[in-house]
Design a protein around this motif. Structure first.
Motif, PDB file in Angstrom:
ATOM      1  N   ASP A 245     -15.225  -5.282  -5.225  1.00 32.85           N
ATOM      2  CA  ASP A 245     -14.733  -5.961  -4.026  1.00 32.85           C
ATOM      3  C   ASP A 245     -13.321  -6.508  -4.185  1.00 32.85           C
ATOM      4  O   ASP A 245     -12.827  -7.230  -3.332  1.00 32.85           O
ATOM      5  CB  ASP A 245     -15.688  -7.106  -3.649  1.00 32.85           C
ATOM      6  CG  ASP A 245     -15.736  -8.177  -4.733  1.00 32.85           C
ATOM      7  OD1 ASP A 245     -15.446  -7.839  -5.887  1.00 32.85           O
ATOM      8  OD2 ASP A 245     -16.064  -9.339  -4.411  1.00 32.85           O
TER       9      ASP A 245
ATOM     10  N   HIS B 136       2.157  -9.475   2.516  1.00 30.53           N
ATOM     11  CA  HIS B 136       0.922 -10.223   2.366  1.00 30.53           C
ATOM     12  C   HIS B 136       0.593 -11.116   3.550  1.00 30.53           C
ATOM     13  O   HIS B 136      -0.453 -11.750   3.576  1.00 30.53           O
ATOM     14  CB  HIS B 136       0.977 -11.050   1.077  1.00 30.53           C
ATOM     15  CG  HIS B 136       0.967 -10.190  -0.140  1.00 30.53           C
ATOM     16  ND1 HIS B 136      -0.133  -9.457  -0.507  1.00 30.53           N
ATOM     17  CD2 HIS B 136       1.915  -9.899  -1.044  1.00 30.53           C
ATOM     18  CE1 HIS B 136       0.154  -8.764  -1.598  1.00 30.53           C
ATOM     19  NE2 HIS B 136       1.391  -9.015  -1.938  1.00 30.53           N
TER      20      HIS B 136
ATOM     21  N   ASP C  58      -9.478  -6.606  -3.917  1.00 29.38           N
ATOM     22  CA  ASP C  58      -8.448  -5.983  -3.099  1.00 29.38           C
ATOM     23  C   ASP C  58      -7.166  -5.925  -3.930  1.00 29.38           C
ATOM     24  O   ASP C  58      -6.658  -6.946  -4.371  1.00 29.38           O
ATOM     25  CB  ASP C  58      -8.266  -6.855  -1.846  1.00 29.38           C
ATOM     26  CG  ASP C  58      -7.097  -6.389  -1.012  1.00 29.38           C
ATOM     27  OD1 ASP C  58      -6.672  -5.226  -1.199  1.00 29.38           O
ATOM     28  OD2 ASP C  58      -6.616  -7.187  -0.192  1.00 29.38           O
ATOM     29  N   LEU C  59      -6.682  -4.698  -4.144  1.00 32.06           N
ATOM     30  CA  LEU C  59      -5.508  -4.524  -5.003  1.00 32.06           C
ATOM     31  C   LEU C  59      -4.317  -5.349  -4.537  1.00 32.06           C
ATOM     32  O   LEU C  59      -3.624  -5.981  -5.328  1.00 32.06           O
ATOM     33  CB  LEU C  59      -5.108  -3.053  -5.049  1.00 32.06           C
ATOM     34  CG  LEU C  59      -5.663  -2.215  -6.186  1.00 32.06           C
ATOM     35  CD1 LEU C  59      -4.968  -0.865  -6.206  1.00 32.06           C
ATOM     36  CD2 LEU C  59      -5.465  -2.912  -7.515  1.00 32.06           C
ATOM     37  N   ALA C  60      -4.096  -5.335  -3.219  1.00 27.49           N
ATOM     38  CA  ALA C  60      -2.951  -6.082  -2.683  1.00 27.49           C
ATOM     39  C   ALA C  60      -3.095  -7.567  -3.022  1.00 27.49           C
ATOM     40  O   ALA C  60      -2.137  -8.234  -3.404  1.00 27.49           O
ATOM     41  CB  ALA C  60      -2.851  -5.882  -1.180  1.00 27.49           C
ATOM     42  N   GLN C  61      -4.330  -8.063  -2.903  1.00 26.44           N
ATOM     43  CA  GLN C  61      -4.585  -9.468  -3.186  1.00 26.44           C
ATOM     44  C   GLN C  61      -4.333  -9.773  -4.663  1.00 26.44           C
ATOM     45  O   GLN C  61      -3.713 -10.778  -5.010  1.00 26.44           O
ATOM     46  CB  GLN C  61      -6.053  -9.774  -2.805  1.00 26.44           C
ATOM     47  CG  GLN C  61      -6.323 -11.213  -2.480  1.00 26.44           C
ATOM     48  CD  GLN C  61      -5.357 -11.734  -1.415  1.00 26.44           C
ATOM     49  OE1 GLN C  61      -4.977 -11.003  -0.501  1.00 26.44           O
ATOM     50  NE2 GLN C  61      -4.942 -12.986  -1.558  1.00 26.44           N
TER      51      GLN C  61
ATOM     52  N   THR D 124       0.857  -1.175   0.000  1.00 32.51           N
ATOM     53  CA  THR D 124       0.000   0.000   0.000  1.00 32.51           C
ATOM     54  C   THR D 124       0.897   1.229   0.000  1.00 32.51           C
ATOM     55  O   THR D 124       2.103   1.128   0.197  1.00 32.51           O
ATOM     56  CB  THR D 124      -0.869   0.053   1.256  1.00 32.51           C
ATOM     57  OG1 THR D 124       0.012   0.127   2.383  1.00 32.51           O
ATOM     58  CG2 THR D 124      -1.728  -1.183   1.375  1.00 32.51           C
TER      59      THR D 124
END
Ligand SMILES: Nc1ncnc2c1ncn2[C@@H]1O[C@H](COP(=O)(O)OP(=O)(O)OP(=O)(O)O)[C@@H](O)[C@H]1O
Ligand SMILES: [Mg+2]
Lengths: 310, 263
Positions: B84, B119, B86-89, A205
């Protein structure tokens, strides 16, 4: 003698054509040279002057142990004048520490926000506002310390006097913040965008990018920003003279009044006979200050250069 | 969208994908099906939109702030533009290797474990030994372990060759077990020896990951890929088995490009 065809490479021929442009060019070159040189001449001149005024005292009268280790600064005592700077050094140091404790988090936070998060208009506005802070004259800051901070501190902390380490520290912190912010922002900007992209592509992030990548990458720049801030706080005179209480004590808490090295010179120099021991001792303090700020700035400079060569 | 029990055999599917950089349209109606477990190369002249496709698949393009798309991109049958998501995911599932090797300015060790640390569920902490194991496994996988095992704590940006850096950039994707690897001209900054080494490595990874490899190097596309996509001016012109494309291209433009008649 110089036959010039239109096809001749302009680069070579340019130096030989003495037209108006050539003279204008030369004139500005020389003017810039004089400006550049005079800056150096002034610095050296000032250094020689300060050193000349203080040297006699340092070489002949000065008791090194007393100068650095005694808290007693009694230059006007008729019977036994003492020239100890310890209290002032401690006072200056205390104020500098407090000012940095306030300025560093504030400035680094602001720089992170400006460099990494703010966009477009907000960013421009913030930069303008911070530059405006830098433009406030130091006597105005001193005035704020005297008229606003003083009663505020007395009331908030229930202490007898509000002209103290805390007051001067806050004022100096606010004064140093713009420089620290702008240098820290440059340090963040110097971090290549490919690092941000790489980290974000790994799923980081924006915050993770900042504290795992940007901060470590910019740490030398931040260190030099902090050092320049210290130099700024350390060398400031007027505001600290007005806000610190000007009392010759080694501070035991942030609510004690102190007297700064710079403020001592400012306050006393006008009233001492030129050439007297007292006068020379003030110049010795000047040399001392000069040396310290010089070291601080050089260190900051070396760190910055270190970054560039990486 | 439903969660599928059995793995879909399409890793990336784009449906009528159009993309604009501000006013400029860079992709036109791109429909792609990139199969799982194989290497798909993507070729086409400079500026045809290869990087743009790749950078849309892990949504890294959004950093720019002026990119707009229509259509859909599914990664493992999940539309990555769903609200829904999640960018990180997503970026855990989709790893990206860039044209210029870009290790982070932290230690080699920290580079490799970076994604894994990010993560990990918040609060959980791995034992040092486990992290060591993960780092070693990843570096071994990219054939870099022997070279760097004595300087794991050295900054990764200091004394690695470009080839080693690029391998490190691949290694740091592996600990989070991505399904898809996007590689944007991963060898173009390397010398022939480095190129060969990284190509071998990519081939090594075949089967375990679905790999989409952009390249300007026709020979590389032939050597390393099972299927090949040819793009031209923001459109997909042809998508077929690599051998077929290079031997019997169905479109005139493909033939022209393969034979070097475009820049
Ligand atoms: N950030 C951007 N802003 C505006 N236009 C862009 C941006 N990035 C790419 N483009 C444009 O989009 C088009 C496709 O670019 P892209 O980088 O995807 O091409 P490419 O096929 O990867 O080319 P290359 O082989 O040179 O890497 C080009 O016309 C390019 O000018
Ligand atoms: Mg590209």
């Amino acid at each position: 003698m110089n036959t010039r065809s239109d096809l001749s490479p302009t680069g070579n021929a340019a130096g030989d054509i003495r037209n108006q442009d050539w003279y204008v060019d030369k004139f500005f070159q020389s003017a810039m040279f004089v400006c550049g040189i005079s800056a150096i001449v002034f610095v050296i001149g000032i250094f020689i002057f300060v050193f000349k005024e203080g040297a006699g005292f340092i070489i002949q009268q000065m008791d090194w142990a007393e100068f650095f280790l005694s808290p007693k600064w009694r230059p006007t005592s008729a019977t036994q004048a003492t020239y100890g700077t310890l209290a002032m050094v401690a006072g200056t140091a205390a104020v500098t520490v407090i000012s940095m404790a306030i300025a560093l988090p504030f400035s680094f936070g602001a720089a992170i926000y400006i460099a990494e998060f703010a966009q477009g208009r907000t960013r421009e506005w913030l930069k303008v506002i911070i530059e405006m802070l830098a433009a406030i004259p130091s006597v105005v800051w001193g005035f704020i310390g005297l008229m606003i901070m003083n009663p505020l501190i007395i009331e908030s902390f229930d202490v007898p006097i509000g002209l103290n380490v805390l007051n001067a520290g806050i004022i100096l912190g606010l004064m140093a913040a713009p420089i620290i912010t702008s240098i820290a922002e440059d340090a963040f900007k110097a971090v290549p965008d490919t690092y941000r992209e790489a980290a974000e592509a790994l799923g980081a992030t924006k915050w993770q990018v900042v504290y795992k990548v940007i901060l470590p990458a910019a740490k030398n720049g931040l260190l030099s920003a902090a050092l320049l801030g210290v130099g700024r706080a350390f060398g400031e005179t007027m505001a600290v003279l007005m806000a610190s209480g000007h009392a010759l004590t080694i501070p035991g808490s942030v609510f004690d009044s102190i007297r700064a090295l710079t403020a001592t010179i400012a306050a006393e120099l006008g009233e001492t006979p030129v050439g007297s021991d007292h006068y020379q001792a003030l110049f010795a303090i000047g040399i001392f200050l000069f040396t310290i700020t010089f070291i601080i700035n050089m260190t900051a400079d070396f760190i910055v250069r270190g970054i560039k060569n990486q | 969208m439903n969660i599928q029990e059995n793995q879909p055999d399409i890793a990336i599917r784009t449906v009528s994908l159009n993309l604009w950089y501000g006013q400029f349209q860079a992709l036109f109606d791109v429909n792609l099906e990139i199969k799982q477990g194989i290497i798909t190369s993507m070729i086409g002249p400079s500026g045809c939109g290869k990087s743009t496709v790749l950078r849309s698949v892990d949504r890294i393009n959004e950093r720019l702030g002026y990119v707009r798309i229509t259509g859909a991109i599914n990664v493992l049958d999940k539309n990555i533009y769903d609200v829904d998501v999640d960018l990180a995911q997503l970026r855990k599932q989709v790893g990206m290797v860039f044209q210029r090797p870009n290790p982070l300015p932290i230690s080699i060790y920290d580079n490799v474990i970076f994604g894994h640390r990010i993560h990990r569920p918040p609060g959980s902490k791995l034992h040092r030994d486990e992290e060591d194991g993960i780092v070693e496994a990843a570096l071994r996988r990219v054939l870099l372990w022997d070279k760097v095992k004595d300087k794991l704590q050295r900054k990764a940006t200091l004394d690695l060759s470009l080839e080693e850096r690029q391998k490190l950039c691949i290694a740091r994707l592996l600990p989070v077990k991505p399904a898809v690897l996007l590689m944007d001209e991963p060898c173009s900054a390397l010398d022939p020896k480095g190129t060969a080494a990284v190509e071998d490595l990519i081939w090594e990874l075949r089967g375990e990951y679905s790999i989409l490899l952009v390249t300007h190097n026709m020979a590389q596309a032939r050597r390393t890929s099972d299927e090949c996509v040819f793009m031209l001016m923001g459109r997909v012109m042809e998508h077929s088995k690599t051998d077929d494309m290079f031997v019997t291209p169905t479109r005139r433009e493909t033939a022209d490009y393969i034979e070097g008649r475009y820049g």
